[in-house]
Design a protein around this motif. Structure first.
Motif, PDB file in Angstrom:
ATOM      1  N   TRP A  65       0.828  -1.220   0.000  1.00 36.74           N
ATOM      2  CA  TRP A  65       0.000   0.000   0.000  1.00 36.74           C
ATOM      3  C   TRP A  65       0.853   1.256   0.000  1.00 36.74           C
ATOM      4  O   TRP A  65       0.477   2.264  -0.590  1.00 36.74           O
ATOM      5  N   VAL A  66       2.018   1.213   0.642  1.00 34.45           N
ATOM      6  CA  VAL A  66       2.902   2.387   0.593  1.00 34.45           C
ATOM      7  C   VAL A  66       3.321   2.637  -0.853  1.00 34.45           C
ATOM      8  O   VAL A  66       3.265   3.774  -1.346  1.00 34.45           O
ATOM      9  N   LEU A  67       3.696   1.569  -1.565  1.00 38.05           N
ATOM     10  CA  LEU A  67       4.108   1.757  -2.963  1.00 38.05           C
ATOM     11  C   LEU A  67       2.928   2.250  -3.809  1.00 38.05           C
ATOM     12  O   LEU A  67       3.091   3.063  -4.716  1.00 38.05           O
ATOM     13  N   CYS A 113      10.511  11.930  -1.810  1.00 36.90           N
ATOM     14  CA  CYS A 113      11.091  10.814  -1.047  1.00 36.90           C
ATOM     15  C   CYS A 113      12.365  10.339  -1.715  1.00 36.90           C
ATOM     16  O   CYS A 113      13.382  10.102  -1.058  1.00 36.90           O
ATOM     17  N   ARG A 114      12.322  10.186  -3.036  1.00 37.19           N
ATOM     18  CA  ARG A 114      13.487   9.691  -3.764  1.00 37.19           C
ATOM     19  C   ARG A 114      14.666  10.632  -3.586  1.00 37.19           C
ATOM     20  O   ARG A 114      15.790  10.194  -3.304  1.00 37.19           O
ATOM     21  N   GLU A 115      14.396  11.943  -3.697  1.00 37.13           N
ATOM     22  CA  GLU A 115      15.489  12.906  -3.535  1.00 37.13           C
ATOM     23  C   GLU A 115      16.071  12.844  -2.127  1.00 37.13           C
ATOM     24  O   GLU A 115      17.285  12.936  -1.942  1.00 37.13           O
ATOM     25  N   GLU A 116      15.193  12.678  -1.164  1.00 35.37           N
ATOM     26  CA  GLU A 116      15.665  12.590   0.224  1.00 35.37           C
ATOM     27  C   GLU A 116      16.619  11.403   0.392  1.00 35.37           C
ATOM     28  O   GLU A 116      17.695  11.521   0.976  1.00 35.37           O
ATOM     29  N   ILE A 117      16.231  10.267  -0.181  1.00 34.52           N
ATOM     30  CA  ILE A 117      17.063   9.066  -0.035  1.00 34.52           C
ATOM     31  C   ILE A 117      18.393   9.238  -0.772  1.00 34.52           C
ATOM     32  O   ILE A 117      19.454   8.876  -0.254  1.00 34.52           O
ATOM     33  N   GLN A 118      18.311   9.817  -1.975  1.00 35.32           N
ATOM     34  CA  GLN A 118      19.548  10.035  -2.731  1.00 35.32           C
ATOM     35  C   GLN A 118      20.494  10.942  -1.955  1.00 35.32           C
ATOM     36  O   GLN A 118      21.700  10.724  -1.909  1.00 35.32           O
ATOM     37  N   VAL A 143      12.836  -1.174   2.389  1.00 36.10           N
ATOM     38  CA  VAL A 143      12.308  -1.708   1.130  1.00 36.10           C
ATOM     39  C   VAL A 143      11.788  -0.581   0.242  1.00 36.10           C
ATOM     40  O   VAL A 143      12.113  -0.510  -0.950  1.00 36.10           O
ATOM     41  N   THR A 144      11.015   0.334   0.826  1.00 38.41           N
ATOM     42  CA  THR A 144      10.465   1.423   0.007  1.00 38.41           C
ATOM     43  C   THR A 144      11.595   2.277  -0.560  1.00 38.41           C
ATOM     44  O   THR A 144      11.575   2.630  -1.749  1.00 38.41           O
ATOM     45  N   ALA A 145      12.571   2.604   0.282  1.00 39.13           N
ATOM     46  CA  ALA A 145      13.679   3.440  -0.189  1.00 39.13           C
ATOM     47  C   ALA A 145      14.369   2.788  -1.384  1.00 39.13           C
ATOM     48  O   ALA A 145      14.584   3.433  -2.420  1.00 39.13           O
ATOM     49  N   LEU A 146      14.661   1.496  -1.269  1.00 43.22           N
ATOM     50  CA  LEU A 146      15.374   0.827  -2.366  1.00 43.22           C
ATOM     51  C   LEU A 146      14.497   0.737  -3.616  1.00 43.22           C
ATOM     52  O   LEU A 146      14.998   0.841  -4.734  1.00 43.22           O
ATOM     53  N   CYS A 147      13.199   0.538  -3.428  1.00 40.86           N
ATOM     54  CA  CYS A 147      12.284   0.499  -4.582  1.00 40.86           C
ATOM     55  C   CYS A 147      12.306   1.840  -5.308  1.00 40.86           C
ATOM     56  O   CYS A 147      12.375   1.904  -6.537  1.00 40.86           O
ATOM     57  N   LEU A 148      12.261   2.930  -4.531  1.00 40.80           N
ATOM     58  CA  LEU A 148      12.184   4.252  -5.148  1.00 40.80           C
ATOM     59  C   LEU A 148      13.476   4.619  -5.869  1.00 40.80           C
ATOM     60  O   LEU A 148      13.456   5.397  -6.813  1.00 40.80           O
TER      61      LEU A 148
END
Ligand code: HEM
Ligand SMILES: *[C@@H]1O[C@H](CO)[C@@H](O)[C@H](O)[C@H]1NC(C)=O
Length: 511
Positions: free
Chosen positions: A326-328, A341-346, A466-471
């Motif tokens: 559901w998060v994805l 979110c993606r930019e934050e993780i990068q 998991v979400t971070a790696l997916c993004l």
């Protein structure tokens, strides 16, 4: 002569049997009626939606869209309403933060009327236990979720995720949307088995896969049983085809957990392995269970051991599968939040390519998005209790001991006083300013109080990794022609799966 005598005694016998059965049925019916009266009287200060003369509210509850049906009821009945599954089983369904606090800040037992359905499957593990034995097991297992134990799991989560992402890389090439749910499920089971049960890195085998499928079957059958009073009685249920399917699926699940226990016990026979475990500063879940001794130095019984393994094997992967899927899905619906979110993780990673435990606390925007997803799509939408003492509510109404409570987390998370425009996805609801001053029971995806989720830090860490790696690997978009249809199946699932479009982002595939 002889045949006549025989037939005479046979017909006598059947007469006796008939009499006996009638008496038993009569007694059972009287018990049910008395209980019905007790439950109804206890709730007489509360009203509820109109009931069907036979089914109570069961017909509405069984329908697709039942979760939102309950939300519509909450607008009519502030705080709580009566909820009847058939005529004999009535709950007070609550969805107000103060009401939730009044009950869930105490450690009242789970409602046996539903939780006993778990017994053939996960036995009396932490989820179902109550009283001193629950307390003893909870204290015993809590160190297995200490953050020093969780830290190294980040690498294991990442490893299982990578396998899933490589699979998705291939699927994404077909440029069609696909259902991510079962891939997420296999990944979640794989990481659980590695983290908690110390399985090697070889990925899932056939037995694991059968286990995965049996859980899907068991949760489906259990939800159906909860919602259908005809199936509540054990004797009747296990005579039906559904009941027999349930027992068969239990067998498959037990074969799997027995194997896990057997392998670990065998490993313990090995001197070196024993030394390795003794030298560990923090034991994992299975080490703790196998090493546990009570005051008299007595080990956990095989039955208790298996119940805990079955409980954690199930609770530890089915919930996170729902959570991550559901998060994805939320990420796919809101490209702006996804990009942030993606930019934050990068930014957190910089030029590193592996995540560390300390990174997780830095993922503030992603964490807000995950919480907002848990608010709208709580992985565990409803839980039940039976009061072991009377309770008084804020508005002066009360319930006596023995009353049954259903906490509707899904509806609670849509209370429009606490959450203006509740259906709007807005991660900023979880910014520090907005969290301050909010009722501590307004957002309780992991339940709350002494019987809250023991695995919540584990779960949050897994969902973040998991979400971070997916993004980092894909851009996610929804498939408007196959939007998910919410459906409770102990956890929140989608009737038609969660279909997403994935666009690879990795180096080389950029733009
Ligand atoms: C996002 C993921 C998760 C969510 C939303 C979640 C939610 C919940 C909720 C609502 C309860 C209360 C159940 C009830 O009252 O009947 C619970 C209990 C429990 N959860 Fe979780 N859970 C999650 C992940 C996990 C994980 C990863 C584990 C184990 C590794 C776990 C193990 C348990 C256990 C053993 C209990 C029973 C605790 C007790 O009664 O003492 N959960 N969880
Ligand atoms: C929502 O929460 C507020 C504040 O606790 C409460 O007054 C209200 O009754 C709740 N709404 C429902 C439908 O329970």
């Amino acid at each position: 002569m002889v045949p006549v005598l025989l037939s005479l005694s046979l017909s006598h016998l059947s007469l006796w049997a008939f009499g006996l059965v009638s008496v038993l049925v009569f007694l059972k019916l009287t018990r049910l009626l008395l209980r019905r009266q007790m439950l109804a009287r206890a709730m007489d200060r509360f009203s509820g939606p109109p009931t069907h003369w036979l089914f109570g509210h069961a017909l509405e509850i069984q329908q697709t869209g039942s979760l939102d049906k309950v939300v519509s009821w909450t607008h009519e009945f502030p705080y709580a309403h009566q909820l009847w599954v058939g005529q004999f089983l009535g709950f007070l369904n609550i969805y107000d933060p103060e009401y939730a606090k009044a009950v869930y800040s105490r450690g009242d037992p789970k409602a046996p009327d539903f939780y006993d359905f778990f017994l053939q499957w996960i036995g009396k593990g932490l989820l179902v236990l109550q009283g001193p034995k629950w307390f003893q097991h909870r204290k015993l297992l809590a160190p297995g979720f200490h953050y020093d134990v969780l830290k190294p799991y980040v690498a294991l989560f990442a490893e299982s995720t990578r396998v899933m992402l490589d699979k998705w890389e291939k699927k994404a090439r077909e440029q069609k949307s696909f259902d991510i749910y079962s891939d997420v499920g296999h990944m979640a089971l794989d990481s659980l088995m590695k983290c908690t049960f110390g399985k090697g890195t070889s990925g899932l085998n056939d037995r694991d896969n059968n286990y995965y499928l049996s859980v899907k079957e068991l949760t489906l059958l259990m939800q159906q049983r909860i919602d259908s009073f005809q199936y509540h009685n054990d004797f009747i249920y296990f005579l039906t085809p559904h009941g027999r399917r349930f027992l068969r699926a239990c067998q498959v699940a037990h074969d799997h957990t027995d194997q896990v226990i057997r392998e670990r016990k065998a490993a313990l026979q090995d001197e070196k392995e024993r030394e390795r475990i003794q030298s560990k500063r923090h034991l994992d879940f299975l080490d703790i269970l196998l090493g546990a001794r009570d005051e008299e130095g007595i080990k956990l019984s095989d039955e208790d051991l298996r119940a805990e393994v079955d409980t954690f094997m199930f609770e530890g992967h089915d919930t996170t599968t729902s959570a991550i899927s559901w998060v994805l899905y939320c990420m796919s619906l809101y490209p702006e939040h996804q990009r942030r979110c993606r930019e934050e993780i990068q930014e957190i990673l910089g030029d590193r390519d592996t995540l560390k435990w300390d990174d997780l606390a830095e993922m503030t925007y992603l964490t807000m998005c995950i919480k907002e997803s848990f608010r709208l799509y709580p992985p565990v939408p409803q839980v039940y209790r039976q009061l072991s003492q009377p309770v008084n509510f804020v508005d002066g109404r009360s319930l006596p001991e023995g009353s049954l409570i259903s906490l509707h987390i899904y509806a609670l998370h849509r209370n429009s006083t606490v959450w203006p425009d509740p259906e709007v996805f807005d991660p900023l609801r979880f910014s520090p300013e907005n969290v301050a001053g909010r009722h501590s029971f307004a957002f309780i995806p992991f339940s709350a109080g002494p019987r809250n989720c023991i695995g919540q830090q584990f779960a949050m860490a897994e969902v973040k990794v998991v979400t971070a790696l997916c993004l980092l690997r894909f851009e996610f978009a929804p498939d408007p022609s196959r939007l998910p249809i919410k459906m409770p199946q102990l956890v929140l699932r989608s009737k038609n799966g969660i279909h997403l479009h994935l666009k690879p982002l990795g180096p080389g595939s950029e733009k």
